[in-house]
Design a protein around this motif. Structure first.
Motif, PDB file in Angstrom:
ATOM      1  N   THR A 396       9.896  33.395 -15.115  1.00  0.00           N
ATOM      2  CA  THR A 396      10.313  34.469 -14.217  1.00  0.00           C
ATOM      3  C   THR A 396      11.562  34.031 -13.473  1.00  0.00           C
ATOM      4  N   ALA A 397      12.592  34.861 -13.526  1.00  0.00           N
ATOM      5  CA  ALA A 397      13.862  34.553 -12.868  1.00  0.00           C
ATOM      6  C   ALA A 397      14.106  35.544 -11.734  1.00  0.00           C
ATOM      7  N   GLU A 398      14.822  35.091 -10.711  1.00  0.00           N
ATOM      8  CA  GLU A 398      15.086  35.948  -9.551  1.00  0.00           C
ATOM      9  C   GLU A 398      16.511  35.723  -9.077  1.00  0.00           C
ATOM     10  N   TRP A 399      17.120  36.823  -8.642  1.00  0.00           N
ATOM     11  CA  TRP A 399      18.470  36.742  -8.065  1.00  0.00           C
ATOM     12  C   TRP A 399      18.611  37.817  -6.996  1.00  0.00           C
ATOM     13  N   PHE A 400      18.585  37.414  -5.731  1.00  0.00           N
ATOM     14  CA  PHE A 400      18.743  38.314  -4.595  1.00  0.00           C
ATOM     15  C   PHE A 400      17.885  39.574  -4.738  1.00  0.00           C
ATOM     16  N   GLY A 401      16.621  39.380  -4.956  1.00  0.00           N
ATOM     17  CA  GLY A 401      15.687  40.501  -5.022  1.00  0.00           C
ATOM     18  C   GLY A 401      15.494  41.083  -6.401  1.00  0.00           C
ATOM     19  N   MET A 402      16.353  40.744  -7.340  1.00  0.00           N
ATOM     20  CA  MET A 402      16.180  41.195  -8.723  1.00  0.00           C
ATOM     21  C   MET A 402      15.305  40.189  -9.464  1.00  0.00           C
ATOM     22  N   VAL A 403      14.256  40.667 -10.098  1.00  0.00           N
ATOM     23  CA  VAL A 403      13.295  39.774 -10.763  1.00  0.00           C
ATOM     24  C   VAL A 403      13.129  40.222 -12.213  1.00  0.00           C
ATOM     25  N   GLY A 404      13.045  39.258 -13.116  1.00  0.00           N
ATOM     26  CA  GLY A 404      12.831  39.582 -14.518  1.00  0.00           C
ATOM     27  C   GLY A 404      12.187  38.429 -15.266  1.00  0.00           C
ATOM     28  N   THR A 405      11.527  38.756 -16.358  1.00  0.00           N
ATOM     29  CA  THR A 405      10.923  37.737 -17.220  1.00  0.00           C
ATOM     30  C   THR A 405      11.903  37.420 -18.346  1.00  0.00           C
ATOM     31  N   VAL A 406      12.296  36.162 -18.458  1.00  0.00           N
ATOM     32  CA  VAL A 406      13.283  35.735 -19.438  1.00  0.00           C
ATOM     33  C   VAL A 406      12.591  34.964 -20.556  1.00  0.00           C
ATOM     34  N   HIS A 407      12.853  35.378 -21.789  1.00  0.00           N
ATOM     35  CA  HIS A 407      12.306  34.705 -22.968  1.00  0.00           C
ATOM     36  C   HIS A 407      13.380  33.786 -23.536  1.00  0.00           C
ATOM     37  N   TYR A 408      13.119  32.503 -23.516  1.00  0.00           N
ATOM     38  CA  TYR A 408      14.025  31.522 -24.120  1.00  0.00           C
ATOM     39  C   TYR A 408      13.549  31.260 -25.549  1.00  0.00           C
ATOM     40  N   ILE A 409      14.433  31.473 -26.510  1.00  0.00           N
ATOM     41  CA  ILE A 409      14.065  31.328 -27.923  1.00  0.00           C
ATOM     42  C   ILE A 409      15.081  30.419 -28.598  1.00  0.00           C
ATOM     43  N   PRO A 410      14.638  29.430 -29.366  1.00  0.00           N
ATOM     44  CA  PRO A 410      15.588  28.609 -30.120  1.00  0.00           C
ATOM     45  C   PRO A 410      16.338  29.478 -31.130  1.00  0.00           C
ATOM     46  N   LEU A 411      17.631  29.254 -31.230  1.00  0.00           N
ATOM     47  CA  LEU A 411      18.461  30.094 -32.087  1.00  0.00           C
ATOM     48  C   LEU A 411      17.994  30.070 -33.534  1.00  0.00           C
ATOM     49  N   TRP A 412      17.625  28.891 -34.047  1.00  0.00           N
ATOM     50  CA  TRP A 412      17.206  28.808 -35.447  1.00  0.00           C
ATOM     51  C   TRP A 412      16.002  29.701 -35.709  1.00  0.00           C
ATOM     52  N   LYS A 413      15.077  29.743 -34.754  1.00  0.00           N
ATOM     53  CA  LYS A 413      13.866  30.548 -34.928  1.00  0.00           C
ATOM     54  C   LYS A 413      14.194  32.035 -34.861  1.00  0.00           C
ATOM     55  N   TRP A 414      15.064  32.423 -33.945  1.00  0.00           N
ATOM     56  CA  TRP A 414      15.456  33.831 -33.826  1.00  0.00           C
ATOM     57  C   TRP A 414      16.178  34.304 -35.076  1.00  0.00           C
ATOM     58  N   LEU A 415      17.040  33.450 -35.636  1.00  0.00           N
ATOM     59  CA  LEU A 415      17.801  33.841 -36.817  1.00  0.00           C
ATOM     60  C   LEU A 415      16.913  34.074 -38.033  1.00  0.00           C
ATOM     61  N   VAL A 416      15.778  33.424 -38.071  1.00  0.00           N
ATOM     62  CA  VAL A 416      14.851  33.651 -39.186  1.00  0.00           C
ATOM     63  C   VAL A 416      14.264  35.052 -39.126  1.00  0.00           C
ATOM     64  N   GLY A 417      14.159  35.611 -37.896  1.00  0.00           N
ATOM     65  CA  GLY A 417      13.609  36.959 -37.753  1.00  0.00           C
ATOM     66  C   GLY A 417      14.136  37.649 -36.523  1.00  0.00           C
ATOM     67  N   PRO A 418      15.425  38.084 -36.519  1.00  0.00           N
ATOM     68  CA  PRO A 418      16.050  38.637 -35.309  1.00  0.00           C
ATOM     69  C   PRO A 418      15.376  39.883 -34.789  1.00  0.00           C
ATOM     70  N   GLY A 419      14.637  40.612 -35.647  1.00  0.00           N
ATOM     71  CA  GLY A 419      13.976  41.834 -35.165  1.00  0.00           C
ATOM     72  C   GLY A 419      12.903  41.554 -34.133  1.00  0.00           C
ATOM     73  N   ASP A 420      12.415  40.303 -34.088  1.00  0.00           N
ATOM     74  CA  ASP A 420      11.300  39.987 -33.206  1.00  0.00           C
ATOM     75  C   ASP A 420      11.647  40.146 -31.732  1.00  0.00           C
ATOM     76  N   SER A 421      12.908  39.985 -31.381  1.00  0.00           N
ATOM     77  CA  SER A 421      13.279  40.074 -29.964  1.00  0.00           C
ATOM     78  C   SER A 421      14.283  41.173 -29.693  1.00  0.00           C
ATOM     79  N   SER A 422      14.478  42.069 -30.665  1.00  0.00           N
ATOM     80  CA  SER A 422      15.469  43.139 -30.479  1.00  0.00           C
ATOM     81  C   SER A 422      14.817  44.451 -30.083  1.00  0.00           C
ATOM     82  N   GLY A 423      13.542  44.369 -29.731  1.00  0.00           N
ATOM     83  CA  GLY A 423      12.863  45.559 -29.248  1.00  0.00           C
ATOM     84  C   GLY A 423      12.197  46.360 -30.322  1.00  0.00           C
ATOM     85  N   SER A 424      11.949  45.743 -31.501  1.00  0.00           N
ATOM     86  CA  SER A 424      11.317  46.467 -32.589  1.00  0.00           C
ATOM     87  C   SER A 424       9.826  46.608 -32.365  1.00  0.00           C
TER      88      SER A 424
END
Length: 424
Positions: A396-424
């Motif tokens: 969970t990240a925060e900046w002056f009252g703005m809060v969001g959940t950030v997903h950190y993904i290794p690039l190699w893993k994302w490239l194997v299946g980019p649809g997984d984090s593109s909102g599909s």
């Protein structure tokens, strides 16, 4: 040499190609099993023909005829019925035809239209996006489906190794993929890609652009291509490119850039705005269709992993866009804070993606998160992703009252299946 003799030589090329190693692609031919014309398009040497002949050899219960129009002995013919007569003779009157690099044939769209009316099951390939789309939409409205074949994705690149790879081996393969690119021939035949890609790039510029479009200022389009290679993942305007490349006018640059994009050497992503007018007026970002070209041809670009990795992500998302699965943009606010990629599906923003090679520098990490949170609030999207070399976590990240959940993904893993984090 007669037309029949030419097709006999091409038949031997076809048989050799069918006997060569084939790396399974992640794409399927759109329209298979229907009477629609199957159009396969993409860059030269990306594997369109190889993909098509292996698909037809495996999936068709009928033999197919093959004609390669990347041959001046065929494109200079005045009577196209000679081609069909030769095909009937060599391939025993097939009803399935593969017409390769068909855009080289004058008035090819009329020829294809006639064959379709005569009941042929057609698969055609071509290396010019505009020529194909403009002419097909004019003469074959609603009667064709298009498939895009680009150089190997990272998943396809990994498939070159028959054994199952460990996670560490996949991580180690990423720099080699970024440096060498995804063009199949040097990878499958295992020779250095640098000279091959430098020659291929120049060949596309001269054969498919300078010669076809009768470009007078060869130096101008060379300068533009070289500048874009060295400045990939950067913003541009036609005016700035005109000044840098010493072209006559922004209109000339726009025309030249159009040629470079039509032949799949480059592509552009617009700045996101809910107003189309603002999208059109804003600067775009330029990317190269294969990072191997950058390593082979760019001036003073080597060593910039951040830009290279951002370009890899752009290519993967561009494929989704070509397939009609998403629209891709970048985001920038008045404070010049930027999100590398905005993914939109069905009118909704479904993902915001940053690419960052080094998250150990707190200033860099803070900048990336701050832009994500501001874009998240403005675009009403809570799917926030940071791609880096190795980090994998959710926080969970925060900046002056703005809060969001950030997903950190290794690039190699994302490239194997980019649809997984593109909102599909």
């Amino acid at each position: 040499m007669t037309v029949r003799d030419t097709l006999l030589v091409q038949q031997r090329d076809l048989q050799r190609a069918l006997a060569e190693t084939y790396v399974e692609r992640d794409t399927r031919i759109a329209g298979s099993g229907t009477s629609l014309i199957k159009v396969i398009t993409g860059p030269r040497r990306a594997g369109k023909s190889f993909f098509a002949i292996h698909h037809l050899a495996r999936s068709s219960d009928r033999s197919f005829g093959y004609v390669n129009f990347d041959d001046e002995r065929l494109t200079n013919l005045l009577d196209y019925d000679e081609i069909i007569a030769a095909v009937d003779s060599v391939y025993n009157k097939p009803k399935v035809l593969l017409l390769d690099e068909v855009q080289n044939l004058p008035e090819w769209e009329l020829f294809v239209n006639r064959l379709a009316r005569q009941g042929y099951d057609l698969v055609i390939t071509g290396s010019n996006a505009h020529l194909l789309s403009a002419e097909l939409s004019t003469h074959l409205t609603g009667r064709y489906l298009q498939t895009f074949i680009l150089p190997f994705s990272f998943a396809e690149f990994l498939r070159l190794t028959s054994r199952e790879l460990t996670m560490q081996e996949k991580i180690a393969a990423l720099p080699a993929y970024a440096e060498g690119g995804g063009y199949p021939e040097p990878l499958v035949k295992r020779f250095s890609s640098r000279d091959y890609l430098a020659t291929l790039f120049d060949s596309i510029v001269y054969k498919d652009i300078v010669k076809r479009f009768r470009v007078r200022s060869v130096q101008g389009i060379e300068d533009l291509a070289r500048y874009l290679l060295s400045n990939t993942a950067s913003e541009y305007s036609y005016g700035s490119l005109a000044r840098i490349t010493r072209s006559k006018s922004p209109m000339t640059v726009q025309k030249y850039l159009g040629y470079l994009e039509e032949t799949f050497l480059f592509f552009s992503l617009p700045r996101f705005s809910f107003r189309v007018k603002d999208q059109v007026a804003s600067n775009k970002k330029i990317y190269c269709s294969d990072t191997g070209f950058i390593a082979a041809k760019a001036f003073r670009f080597s060593g910039n992993r951040g830009k290279m990795y951002e370009n890899l992500v752009a290519i993967a998302l561009w494929k989704l866009q070509l397939q009609g699965q998403a629209s891709v943009f970048y985001w920038k606010n008045a404070q010049q804070e930027e999100v590398d990629f905005v993914i939109q599906k069905g009118g909704q923003v479904t993902a915001l993606i940053q690419v960052c090679t080094d998250l150990t520098v707190e200033k860099t990490r803070s900048r990336e998160i701050r832009a994500l949170l501001k874009a998240s609030r403005e675009l009403k999207c809570d799917n926030l992703v940071i791609l880096s070399e190795r980090v994998e976590k959710i926080e969970t990240a925060e900046w002056f009252g703005m809060v969001g959940t950030v997903h950190y993904i290794p690039l190699w893993k994302w490239l194997v299946g980019p649809g997984d984090s593109s909102g599909s």
